[in-house]
Scaffold this motif. Structure first.
Motif, PDB file in Angstrom:
ATOM      1  N   UNK A 188       0.834  -1.186   0.000  1.00 29.10           N
ATOM      2  CA  UNK A 188       0.000   0.000   0.000  1.00 29.10           C
ATOM      3  C   UNK A 188       0.874   1.242   0.000  1.00 29.10           C
ATOM      4  N   UNK A 189       0.316   2.339  -0.490  1.00 33.82           N
ATOM      5  CA  UNK A 189       1.049   3.603  -0.507  1.00 33.82           C
ATOM      6  C   UNK A 189       0.094   4.773  -0.541  1.00 33.82           C
ATOM      7  N   UNK A 190       0.533   5.905  -0.040  1.00 31.27           N
ATOM      8  CA  UNK A 190      -0.323   7.077  -0.018  1.00 31.27           C
ATOM      9  C   UNK A 190      -1.283   7.075   1.162  1.00 31.27           C
ATOM     10  N   UNK A 191      -2.031   8.139   1.316  1.00 29.82           N
ATOM     11  CA  UNK A 191      -2.987   8.282   2.402  1.00 29.82           C
ATOM     12  C   UNK A 191      -4.298   8.842   1.875  1.00 29.82           C
ATOM     13  N   UNK A 192      -5.361   8.602   2.598  1.00 32.45           N
ATOM     14  CA  UNK A 192      -6.667   9.169   2.261  1.00 32.45           C
ATOM     15  C   UNK A 192      -7.134   8.795   0.866  1.00 32.45           C
ATOM     16  N   UNK A 193      -7.611   9.780   0.117  1.00 28.37           N
ATOM     17  CA  UNK A 193      -8.133   9.525  -1.217  1.00 28.37           C
ATOM     18  C   UNK A 193      -7.045   9.116  -2.201  1.00 28.37           C
ATOM     19  N   UNK A 194      -5.803   9.427  -1.890  1.00 27.41           N
ATOM     20  CA  UNK A 194      -4.701   9.064  -2.782  1.00 27.41           C
ATOM     21  C   UNK A 194      -4.108   7.695  -2.440  1.00 27.41           C
ATOM     22  N   UNK A 195      -4.707   7.006  -1.490  1.00 27.77           N
ATOM     23  CA  UNK A 195      -4.203   5.698  -1.089  1.00 27.77           C
ATOM     24  C   UNK A 195      -4.357   4.695  -2.234  1.00 27.77           C
ATOM     25  N   UNK A 196      -3.285   3.947  -2.485  1.00 23.78           N
ATOM     26  CA  UNK A 196      -3.294   2.942  -3.551  1.00 23.78           C
ATOM     27  C   UNK A 196      -2.778   1.606  -3.013  1.00 23.78           C
ATOM     28  N   UNK A 197      -3.083   0.540  -3.724  1.00 21.45           N
ATOM     29  CA  UNK A 197      -2.575  -0.766  -3.318  1.00 21.45           C
ATOM     30  C   UNK A 197      -2.285  -1.619  -4.553  1.00 21.45           C
ATOM     31  N   UNK A 198      -1.268  -2.467  -4.439  1.00 22.13           N
ATOM     32  CA  UNK A 198      -0.911  -3.392  -5.505  1.00 22.13           C
ATOM     33  C   UNK A 198      -0.517  -4.736  -4.886  1.00 22.13           C
ATOM     34  N   UNK A 199      -0.595  -5.769  -5.688  1.00 23.70           N
ATOM     35  CA  UNK A 199      -0.167  -7.100  -5.268  1.00 23.70           C
ATOM     36  C   UNK A 199       1.016  -7.512  -6.143  1.00 23.70           C
ATOM     37  N   UNK A 200       2.075  -7.985  -5.502  1.00 22.57           N
ATOM     38  CA  UNK A 200       3.282  -8.414  -6.210  1.00 22.57           C
ATOM     39  C   UNK A 200       3.456  -9.912  -5.966  1.00 22.57           C
ATOM     40  N   UNK A 201       3.579 -10.668  -7.060  1.00 20.79           N
ATOM     41  CA  UNK A 201       3.586 -12.131  -6.970  1.00 20.79           C
ATOM     42  C   UNK A 201       4.964 -12.699  -7.304  1.00 20.79           C
ATOM     43  N   UNK A 202       5.393 -13.665  -6.491  1.00 24.10           N
ATOM     44  CA  UNK A 202       6.656 -14.368  -6.691  1.00 24.10           C
ATOM     45  C   UNK A 202       6.394 -15.871  -6.651  1.00 24.10           C
ATOM     46  N   UNK A 203       7.243 -16.650  -7.317  1.00 24.41           N
ATOM     47  CA  UNK A 203       7.081 -18.098  -7.218  1.00 24.41           C
ATOM     48  C   UNK A 203       7.634 -18.586  -5.887  1.00 24.41           C
ATOM     49  N   UNK A 204       7.553 -19.892  -5.640  1.00 22.70           N
ATOM     50  CA  UNK A 204       7.935 -20.461  -4.347  1.00 22.70           C
ATOM     51  C   UNK A 204       9.403 -20.224  -4.017  1.00 22.70           C
ATOM     52  N   UNK A 205      10.237 -20.024  -5.038  1.00 26.15           N
ATOM     53  CA  UNK A 205      11.670 -19.808  -4.812  1.00 26.15           C
ATOM     54  C   UNK A 205      12.036 -18.322  -4.749  1.00 26.15           C
ATOM     55  N   UNK A 206      11.022 -17.457  -4.865  1.00 20.31           N
ATOM     56  CA  UNK A 206      11.275 -16.033  -4.752  1.00 20.31           C
ATOM     57  C   UNK A 206      11.498 -15.307  -6.063  1.00 20.31           C
ATOM     58  N   UNK A 207      11.250 -15.972  -7.192  1.00 23.60           N
ATOM     59  CA  UNK A 207      11.416 -15.319  -8.502  1.00 23.60           C
ATOM     60  C   UNK A 207      10.181 -14.485  -8.826  1.00 23.60           C
ATOM     61  N   UNK A 208      10.404 -13.244  -9.224  1.00 27.32           N
ATOM     62  CA  UNK A 208       9.293 -12.337  -9.544  1.00 27.32           C
ATOM     63  C   UNK A 208       8.455 -12.884 -10.699  1.00 27.32           C
ATOM     64  N   UNK A 209       7.108 -12.764 -10.560  1.00 26.45           N
ATOM     65  CA  UNK A 209       6.194 -13.215 -11.603  1.00 26.45           C
ATOM     66  C   UNK A 209       5.395 -12.064 -12.200  1.00 26.45           C
ATOM     67  N   UNK A 210       4.754 -11.268 -11.355  1.00 24.19           N
ATOM     68  CA  UNK A 210       3.909 -10.192 -11.887  1.00 24.19           C
ATOM     69  C   UNK A 210       3.529  -9.229 -10.785  1.00 24.19           C
ATOM     70  N   UNK A 211       3.012  -8.069 -11.194  1.00 25.07           N
ATOM     71  CA  UNK A 211       2.464  -7.096 -10.276  1.00 25.07           C
ATOM     72  C   UNK A 211       1.132  -6.619 -10.844  1.00 25.07           C
ATOM     73  N   UNK A 212       0.144  -6.482 -10.003  1.00 30.65           N
ATOM     74  CA  UNK A 212      -1.166  -6.011 -10.486  1.00 30.65           C
ATOM     75  C   UNK A 212      -1.859  -5.211  -9.398  1.00 30.65           C
TER      76      UNK A 212
END
Length: 212
Positions: A188-212
């Motif tokens: 999460x980032x920002x506060x109030x009306x400007x607050x945003x959130x994203x999910x970052x996905x990694x595989x079981x070994x910690x390799x980056x997969x995607x962000x959404x």
């Protein structure tokens, strides 16, 4: 493709957190509707004893030592071999759903700042699939990766004043046969009306997969 289980906790401790996370969960609603199972944990066993006046554990939620210690307590509490349906680390603490027989699921949790576990509590399974397809071996959950993944997720999310609110390890809601569980770090980032959130996905070994 196989559908993973979705765990929906309704314990009173988690109600407020779920409400705060509603905006972020909207993006996942469609995928949840495609899942084979949902689960609903019953109230914690009334025999569980707690000590509210015990000294608080001040370690960070994502501290590797704390996570390893907590998982050790869970293994000790279960007392036999088990499989995991999922585990979740959030601002409220550490939660796992486990199965010792491939048919039933029990919930254990360690609230943030507490030294003792709560549970087990029974989890009501809803759906008509094979539970074993959504269970994985505890050894697949490398908790030592969590601090590193949290830091990388904050960088990849590219949000102002970013902070990690949770980390989960479970199978993707829709996956191909043979795929391993994956880490999802909520940022999460920002506060109030400007607050945003994203999910970052990694595989079981910690390799980056995607962000959404």
């Amino acid at each position: 493709m196989a559908a993973a289980l979705v765990v929906v906790g309704v314990g009173s401790m988690w109600a407020r957190y779920a409400s705060e996370e509603a905006a972020r969960r909207k993006r996942e609603a469609l995928f949840r509707s495609l899942s084979t199972y949902t689960s609903r944990p019953a109230a914690l066993d009334s025999t569980v004893s707690t000590t509210p006046d015990q000294p608080a554990d001040t370690r960070d939620t994502f501290d590797a030592g704390l996570l390893d210690e907590t998982f050790g307590l869970i293994k000790q509490a279960v007392g036999q071999e088990f499989k995991l349906l999922d585990l979740s680390i959030s601002e409220l603490g550490f939660t796992v759903n486990v199965s010792t027989d491939g048919q039933n699921v029990q919930l254990y949790r360690r609230p943030k700042g507490r030294k003792n576990l709560e549970g087990p509590s029974k989890v009501q399974m809803l759906g008509d699939g094979d539970l074993t397809h959504s269970l994985y071996d505890p050894s697949e959950a490398n908790l030592a990766l969590v601090p590193k993944l949290v830091e990388e997720a904050k960088e990849r999310a590219e949000l102002p004043d970013s902070r990690a609110s949770s980390a989960t390890f479970t199978y993707a809601l829709m996956r191909y046969k043979g795929e391993s569980p994956e880490w999802t770090i909520s940022v999460e980032g920002g506060e109030g009306e400007s607050r945003q959130s994203k999910s970052v996905v990694f595989d079981a070994k910690g390799k980056f997969k995607k962000v959404f």
